[in-house]
Write a protein that holds these residues in place. Structure first.
Motif, short mmCIF file in Angstrom:
data_model
loop_
_atom_site.label_atom_id
_atom_site.label_comp_id
_atom_site.label_asym_id
_atom_site.label_seq_id
_atom_site.Cartn_x
_atom_site.Cartn_y
_atom_site.Cartn_z
N ARG A 98 -5.97 -2.56 -10.79
CA ARG A 98 -6.14 -1.25 -10.15
C ARG A 98 -6.91 -0.30 -11.05
NH1 ARG A 98 -0.21 -0.34 -7.15
NH2 ARG A 98 -0.71 -1.68 -5.36
N TYR A 129 -10.46 7.96 -1.81
CA TYR A 129 -11.08 8.76 -2.87
C TYR A 129 -11.44 10.14 -2.35
CZ TYR A 129 -11.64 4.82 -6.10
OH TYR A 129 -11.41 3.79 -6.98
N GLN A 158 -4.55 8.29 -3.13
CA GLN A 158 -3.89 7.21 -2.41
C GLN A 158 -4.69 5.93 -2.58
OE1 GLN A 158 -2.76 8.26 1.72
NE2 GLN A 158 -3.42 10.34 1.20
N ASP A 159 -4.02 4.82 -2.45
CA ASP A 159 -4.69 3.52 -2.55
C ASP A 159 -5.79 3.44 -1.50
OD1 ASP A 159 -5.35 0.96 -3.23
OD2 ASP A 159 -3.51 0.04 -2.47
N GLY A 160 -7.00 3.22 -1.96
CA GLY A 160 -8.13 3.10 -1.04
C GLY A 160 -8.72 4.42 -0.58
N HIS A 177 -8.34 9.94 -6.78
CA HIS A 177 -7.86 8.73 -6.12
C HIS A 177 -6.38 8.89 -5.75
CE1 HIS A 177 -8.48 4.05 -6.42
NE2 HIS A 177 -8.07 4.42 -5.22
N TRP A 199 1.44 5.64 -6.65
CA TRP A 199 1.04 4.39 -6.01
C TRP A 199 0.40 3.43 -7.00
CZ3 TRP A 199 -3.78 2.36 -6.22
CH2 TRP A 199 -4.86 3.20 -6.48
N VAL A 200 -0.19 3.97 -8.05
CA VAL A 200 -0.86 3.12 -9.05
C VAL A 200 0.13 2.14 -9.68
CG1 VAL A 200 -2.16 3.12 -11.22
CG2 VAL A 200 -2.56 4.91 -9.52
N ASN A 211 4.40 -1.30 -6.02
CA ASN A 211 4.09 -2.16 -4.89
C ASN A 211 4.48 -1.44 -3.60
OD1 ASN A 211 3.24 -4.62 -6.31
ND2 ASN A 211 5.37 -4.74 -6.99
N GLU A 212 4.13 -2.02 -2.45
CA GLU A 212 4.44 -1.39 -1.18
C GLU A 212 5.94 -1.22 -0.97
OE1 GLU A 212 2.59 -3.22 2.15
OE2 GLU A 212 0.54 -2.81 1.47
N THR A 252 -1.33 10.91 -12.76
CA THR A 252 -1.64 9.58 -12.24
C THR A 252 -0.69 9.36 -11.07
OG1 THR A 252 -2.17 8.79 -14.47
CG2 THR A 252 -1.84 7.13 -12.75
N HIS A 286 -10.57 1.34 -10.11
CA HIS A 286 -10.76 2.79 -10.16
C HIS A 286 -11.91 3.17 -11.09
CE1 HIS A 286 -9.69 7.07 -10.45
NE2 HIS A 286 -9.83 6.94 -11.74
#
Length: 331
Positions: free
Chosen positions: A110, A59, A55-57, A53, A92-93, A96-97, A89, A114
């Motif tokens: 999150r 896989y 990056q966010d979103g 994982h 990004w986990v 925030n942006e 890890t 996951h």
């Protein structure tokens, strides 16, 4: 490798599964050894958060799928390693942006997302998970290691992780996994952590003892003492990442091109003593995994000394059984 050599996993079929840590390369290059001698696999890195994982979103399941499919094709057990760790890890986990730290609730959200996505993909084909890895501090008197999980969530992050994984995979066995498990000071911390989780009703089923040892340490007395201490908790034990380096951690030598006869004998003797002890605890131990397959591919090459070869496993660089192998199958 001679086809006449006894199968390691078959020698131990009345005791516990025999596993190996593999990666997307070694399931191909070490296929013959794996099929003959092992009946359990652990992904070395391919099921860690950053691998699955990044990056966010996003896989990336390709390499983990390769290991999963190999295990299923050859009727092998599959261990999941690992959901919560201070290493591997992605940032990004925890961010925030705008780069600020996430809230406790968002981090737990999150983690939950996951875990559920990974478990949904592999289901009950993964029979156990290392839920939390290496949460205990071993360099100072401090109890828990400073991590972003601890900083953002607090000490309850360990309990929360087990509850989240248990919810997603209610049939899986859940383990806390750590190294330096035979060092007295750290042993007490690991024992305290697992005992507290158990007393608080946390769904934890076992302790993973990594067993990254060397031919001089730990002493066999400490190994026995440790196993007895952990067994007293009434949970299952798995040896999860075993190898026996021919160098102490402090040894900086780079001059050897092959192990000495003395190293081979010391290594074989410790493997033999350890596996004898494991057999004696077969009612408690329900899995023994080597952290690698053969000496040609081991994480101890270049660690802790860059440019140095190590020989910590049961099969040599040509995939032939070593003296340690014969000592543990001829009991």
């Amino acid at each position: 490798m001679s086809c006449q050599v006894q199968s390691l996993w078959e020698a131990y079929k009345d005791f516990f599964p025999i596993g190996a840590a593999v990666n997307a390369e070694t399931v191909k290059t070490h296929e013959e050894l794996l099929i003959k001698h092992f009946n359990s696999l652990t992904a070395e890195n391919e099921m860690k958060f950053s691998s699955l994982h990044p990056q966010d979103g996003v896989y990336e399941f390709k390499d983990a799928d390769l290991i999963h499919d190999f295990a299923k094709r050859h009727n092998m057990k599959l261990r999941g390693h690992t959901f919560v760790w201070h290493n591997q890890t992605p940032e990004w986990v925890f961010k925030n942006e705008d780069g600020t730290s996430v809230s406790r609730d968002l981090l737990l959200e999150r983690l939950k997302a996951h875990v559920h996505d990974v478990v949904k993909r592999y289901g009950n084909d993964v029979y156990c998970w290392d839920v939390v890895n290496e949460a205990v501090e071993d360099k100072t008197a401090q109890y828990l290691r400073d991590t972003k999980w601890l900083e953002i969530i607090g000490e309850s992050y360990i309990q929360k992780a087990f509850e989240i994984v248990n919810q997603a995979a209610p049939e899986a066995m859940l383990f806390y996994n750590d190294y330096n498990e035979c060092v007295p000071e750290k042993r007490e911390k690991i024992y305290k952590l697992v005992r507290t989780l158990k007393e608080n009703g946390v769904p934890i089923h076992g302790i993973g003892l990594q067993c990254h040892w060397n031919i001089f340490n730990p002493s066999f007395d400490e190994i026995q003492r440790s196993l007895e201490k952990y067994a007293s908790l009434g949970l299952k034990i798995q040896i999860t990442e075993m190898d026996i380096s021919v160098f102490t951690f402090e040894d900086q030598r780079r001059d050897l091109t092959e192990p000495t006869a003395e190293m081979i004998e010391k290594q074989a003797s410790l493997y033999a003593k350890a596996f004898k002890l494991f057999r004696e605890y077969k009612d408690v131990i329900n899995g023994v995994t080597l952290w690698g397959v053969a000496d040609d591919k081991t994480w101890l090459d270049d660690f802790p000394v860059r440019g140095r070869k190590n020989w910590p496993l049961l099969f040599d660089v040509e995939h032939n059984p070593k003296e340690a192998f014969y000592r543990i199958v001829q009991f």
